[in-house]
Design a protein around this motif. Structure first.
Motif, mmCIF file in Angstrom:
data_model
loop_
_atom_site.group_PDB
_atom_site.id
_atom_site.type_symbol
_atom_site.label_atom_id
_atom_site.label_comp_id
_atom_site.label_asym_id
_atom_site.label_seq_id
_atom_site.Cartn_x
_atom_site.Cartn_y
_atom_site.Cartn_z
ATOM 1 N N HIS A 169 -4.620 -5.247 2.028
ATOM 2 C CA HIS A 169 -5.672 -4.743 2.916
ATOM 3 C C HIS A 169 -6.777 -5.785 3.101
ATOM 4 O O HIS A 169 -7.461 -5.801 4.128
ATOM 5 C CB HIS A 169 -6.232 -3.451 2.319
ATOM 6 N N ILE A 200 -11.006 -0.823 10.517
ATOM 7 C CA ILE A 200 -11.290 0.502 9.970
ATOM 8 C C ILE A 200 -12.680 0.532 9.332
ATOM 9 O O ILE A 200 -13.414 1.485 9.453
ATOM 10 C CB ILE A 200 -10.183 0.878 8.967
ATOM 11 N N HIS A 212 -8.043 9.956 -6.403
ATOM 12 C CA HIS A 212 -7.831 8.842 -7.337
ATOM 13 C C HIS A 212 -9.002 8.568 -8.251
ATOM 14 O O HIS A 212 -8.844 7.889 -9.252
ATOM 15 C CB HIS A 212 -7.564 7.545 -6.566
ATOM 16 N N LEU A 228 0.838 -1.213 0.000
ATOM 17 C CA LEU A 228 0.000 0.000 0.000
ATOM 18 C C LEU A 228 0.866 1.253 0.000
ATOM 19 O O LEU A 228 0.562 2.229 -0.680
ATOM 20 C CB LEU A 228 -0.919 -0.005 1.219
ATOM 21 N N LEU A 269 2.177 1.664 -3.486
ATOM 22 C CA LEU A 269 1.157 2.200 -4.408
ATOM 23 C C LEU A 269 0.989 3.699 -4.190
ATOM 24 O O LEU A 269 1.078 4.489 -5.131
ATOM 25 C CB LEU A 269 -0.195 1.488 -4.184
ATOM 26 N N GLU A 270 0.764 4.080 -2.914
ATOM 27 C CA GLU A 270 0.469 5.494 -2.628
ATOM 28 C C GLU A 270 1.642 6.409 -2.960
ATOM 29 O O GLU A 270 1.445 7.580 -3.268
ATOM 30 C CB GLU A 270 0.064 5.673 -1.162
ATOM 31 N N ILE A 290 -8.125 10.224 -0.362
ATOM 32 C CA ILE A 290 -7.508 9.362 -1.384
ATOM 33 C C ILE A 290 -8.519 9.120 -2.507
ATOM 34 O O ILE A 290 -8.190 9.205 -3.693
ATOM 35 C CB ILE A 290 -7.003 8.038 -0.755
ATOM 36 N N MET A 291 -9.769 8.873 -2.127
ATOM 37 C CA MET A 291 -10.802 8.656 -3.146
ATOM 38 C C MET A 291 -11.020 9.917 -3.982
ATOM 39 O O MET A 291 -11.253 9.857 -5.181
ATOM 40 C CB MET A 291 -12.134 8.242 -2.482
ATOM 41 N N ASP A 305 -15.269 3.837 -4.720
ATOM 42 C CA ASP A 305 -14.620 4.322 -5.956
ATOM 43 C C ASP A 305 -15.602 5.102 -6.841
ATOM 44 O O ASP A 305 -15.200 5.652 -7.870
ATOM 45 C CB ASP A 305 -14.092 3.140 -6.785
ATOM 46 N N SER A 337 -14.247 -2.379 -0.615
ATOM 47 C CA SER A 337 -13.492 -1.289 -1.250
ATOM 48 C C SER A 337 -13.870 -1.116 -2.716
ATOM 49 O O SER A 337 -13.004 -0.892 -3.561
ATOM 50 C CB SER A 337 -11.984 -1.536 -1.145
#
Ligand SMILES: C[S@@+](CC[C@H](N)C(=O)[O-])C[C@H]1O[C@@H](n2cnc3c(N)ncnc32)[C@H](O)[C@@H]1O
Ligand SMILES: COc1ccc(-c2cc(=O)c3c(O)c(O)c(O)cc3o2)cc1
Length: 326
Positions: free
Chosen positions: A174, A318, A286, A116, A119-120, A282-283, A231, A227
């Motif tokens: 995740h 979470i 992205h 993760l 990626l980030e 983040i959403m 998106d 998840s």
């Protein structure tokens, strides 16, 4: 009076220190991610994990084939943040030790979160942050990712297998626990876009099915979405949820959603709840219309898609589990 003045002056001083520290956290926010990425690439946690004893700098730098003075600076930063520990060893020397957070930065391993971080911190994912304000200012339906790369994240992944792998590895760390392993009597379907399902590794009890969830979703007793909905915007989620509803039996079917449920109240910024709010940013960066949702927002899209009721189960994670019934 003097005491009061002194007390006031001291308070002001403490307040000012906090202000300065907070603004510097803003100014250098990227540093923590970049240094964590560096630690992963060097394999610091992987090496320390193989040693039960604290490791002195010289031993660590020669094992990792890197400059001792640069490694010292990287470790000073991470130790200052509590990510590694520096403890006394014999002869007045000091040695580095793992912490629970450092263990999550191992390149491999059951609980690693390294994918993760990678990626980030990848250039493809960092570029859209420069266009964040466009999503707020623009009336057009262009998200920051499209502004940076000319297409949305899923179209981009379709033609960039390396980036697609980065996403898949990151999301896999995740969502590591497989329902089919925990409940071996379940037959699972892994449904995803063709470029993702076609390269998914074989998994006992799971068939990989390629498709487009806006067209149809494979029939099943239950649909499990983790998840995915964050998106997309509300209208898109309602379409996806309607397709899920068509895929399950009216009387016994359910749609199980694992996603953040944001608190209506503003918190203090240090709890697991804050992770949901970070994920929302983040959403925003992205995706074109994606977002994290409050319980009220979940209720809105679920009822608009035709679900008669739903419940939200808080679990020590979470994301809680939302179960929706036709
Ligand atoms: C954030 S990932 C989550 C993946 C998985 N549920 C997990 O937790 O690891 C979202 C997934 O939605 C898939 N996706 C995007 N658009 C899709 C579509 N139109 N139909 C089916 N899957 C889609 C992406 O390829 C990606 O694998
Ligand atoms: C530890 O808690 C979490 C870590 C990561 C995520 C997460 C979920 C996503 O769906 C997601 C994503 O879609 C994405 O594009 C991304 O760059 C990161 C990401 O992270 C949730 C909870």
């Amino acid at each position: 009076m003097a005491k009061e003045t002194n007390g006031f002056a001291r308070l002001n001083h403490v307040g000012e220190e906090e202000v300065q520290a907070d603004i510097w956290r803003c100014i250098s926010g990227f540093t923590e991610m970049a240094v964590a990425k560096c630690a992963i690439e060097l394999g610091i946690s992987d090496f320390l994990e193989t040693h039960q004893e604290p490791v002195p700098l010289n031993q660590l730098s020669s094992a990792l084939s890197c400059s001792a003075s640069s490694l010292h600076r990287i470790l000073r930063f991470l130790t200052n943040r509590g990510i590694f520990k520096l403890v006394p060893i014999e002869n007045g020397e000091m040695g580095y030790l793992q912490t629970p957070v450092a263990r999550l930065l191992k390149r491999d391993g059951e609980n690693s979160m390294a994918a993760l971080v990678l990626l980030e911190s990848s250039p493809v994912i960092l570029a859209p942050w420069h266009y964040l304000s466009t999503r707020i200012l623009s009336n057009e339906n262009t998200g920051p990712f499209s502004a940076a790369h000319g297409k949305d994240v899923w179209e981009y992944a379709k033609t960039n297998p390396e980036h697609s792998k980065l996403i898949n590895d990151a999301l896999a760390c995740h969502a590591r626990w497989m329902l089919v392993e925990a409940f071996p009597w379940i037959n699972g379907i892994n449904f995803d876009l063709p470029h993702v399902a076609s390269v998914a590794p074989p998994c006992h009890g799971v068939v990989h099915v390629e498709g487009y969830m806006f067209h149809s979703v494979p029939n099943a007793q239950a649909v499990f979405l983790m998840s995915v909905l964050h998106d997309w915007g509300d209208e898109e989620c309602i379409q996806i949820l309607k397709k899920c509803m068509e895929a399950i039996p009216k009387d016994t079917g359910k749609v199980i959603i694992v996603e953040a449920v944001l608190d209506e109240k503003i918190g203090k910024g240090k709890s697991l709840k804050d992770v949901g709010i970070m994920l929302d940013m983040i959403m925003m960066a992205h995706t074109t219309n994606g977002k994290e949702r409050t319980a009220k927002e979940w209720a809105h899209i679920l009822s608009a898609a035709g679900f008669s009721r739903h419940s939200i189960l808080q679990i020590p994670a979470i994301e809680p589990v939302i179960v929706a019934y036709p």
